[in-house]
Write an enzyme that holds these catalytic residues in place. Structure first.
Site, PDB file in Angstrom:
ATOM      1  N   TYR A   1      19.462  -0.823   3.690  1.00 52.25           N
ATOM      2  CA  TYR A   1      18.743   0.432   3.398  1.00 52.25           C
ATOM      3  C   TYR A   1      17.240   0.249   3.609  1.00 52.25           C
ATOM      4  O   TYR A   1      16.583   1.083   4.243  1.00 52.25           O
ATOM      5  CB  TYR A   1      19.057   0.834   1.955  1.00 52.25           C
TER       6      TYR A   1
ATOM      7  N   LYS B   1      14.782   2.192   6.256  1.00 53.24           N
ATOM      8  CA  LYS B   1      13.650   3.011   5.800  1.00 53.24           C
ATOM      9  C   LYS B   1      12.314   2.458   6.330  1.00 53.24           C
ATOM     10  O   LYS B   1      11.390   3.238   6.586  1.00 53.24           O
ATOM     11  CB  LYS B   1      13.649   3.097   4.271  1.00 53.24           C
TER      12      LYS B   1
END
Ligand code: NAP
Length: 244
Positions: free
Chosen positions: A152, A156
């Protein structure tokens, strides 16, 4: 003020949480909305909450073919796209040594490739019309990293590099691209976090509360409006002061 009157906005991941709040806020600002999610039924629930015109569209942002079709459908039914908010995102958390290939791929495909697919599909139109705002929803985790979220955090952080590159490529054509990086926001995505982890996070927030989706929607509205006409390639952190 309805500063987006006459404009068309696309919000991916608009069927709940942060995306739903963004769609409602941009509708209050006067935009016509295309609300995008894999579940068209839930996207329709958002459309029912809008202040003005809107349509729900089923699209998996990880699929580039579906993203091209989506851009054409929105253009046909609502008009040329002025604002694109890449908000669709997922988590598949695990510590590095237990992270499966499919967890890595699913998160990168949706969170990073998804933004690439939708942005590429709309960039040409925005460049031709010499106007456009692209807002990518990253996370403070993309700046700091986080244990258990290597996939993740990579997606990002990737979104930030992607946005800065797009901002440089498209600036001369009047198209602006920026990032909003939320901290801890109360949505379905964060609802399952264990109590101790929530308490530990809470301690790190100087403003003394968790964020709500409207906190992010306000920042996105600012970046789509005239007050942000001289801002591009930036990361706006909206986290109650958690990361400074
Ligand atoms: P959420 O409640 O889980 O909502 C995610 C949205 O994305 C849903 O509308 C979902 O609809 C859609 N989506 C997921 N995969 C998709 C795909 N492949 N194609 C199209 N749509 C897809 O999450 P949230 O908390 O509102 O988060 C929104 C964004 O903010 C995400 O990018 C997230 O990473 C980011 N963010 C959230 C927080 C937080 O604390 N909540 C913090 C930092 C950043 P379907 O399932 O129907 O497709």
């Amino acid at each position: 003020m309805r500063e987006l009157e006459g404009q068309v906005a696309v919000v991916t991941g608009g069927s709940r949480g942060i995306g739903r709040a963004i769609a409602c806020e941009l509708s209050r600002a006067g935009a016509s909305l295309a609300v995008v999610a894999r579940s068209e039924d839930r996207a329709r629930e958002t459309v029912a909450l809008l202040d003005g015109p809107g349509m729900a569209l089923a699209c998996d942002v990880a699929d580039s073919g579906q993203c091209s079709e989506l851009a054409a459908t929105v253009q046909d039914q609502l008009g040329p796209i002025d604002v694109l908010v890449n908000n669709a995102g997922i988590t598949r958390d695990n510590i590095l040594i237990r992270l499966k290939d499919e967890d890595w791929e699913a998160v990168l495909e949706t969170n990073l490739r998804g933004a690439f697919n939708t942005t590429r599909a709309r960039a040409r139109g925005m460049m031709k019309r010499r106007t456009g705002r692209i807002i990518n929803i990253s996370s403070v985790v993309g700046l700091t990293g986080n244990r258990g979220q290597a996939n993740y955090a990579a997606s990002k952080a990737g979104l930030i590099g992607f946005t800065k590159s797009v901002a440089q490529e498209l600036a001369a054509r009047g198209v602006l691209a920026n990032v909003v990086a939320p901290g801890f926001i109360e949505t379905e995505m964060t609802a399952g976090l264990p109590e101790e982890a929530r308490d530990a996070l809470f301690e790190r927030i100087p403003l003394g509360r968790f964020g709500n989706p409207e906190d992010i929607a306000g920042a996105v509205r600012f970046l789509t409006g005239p007050a942000a006409a001289y801002i591009t390639g930036q990361v706006l952190v909206v986290d109650g002061g958690m990361v400074m």
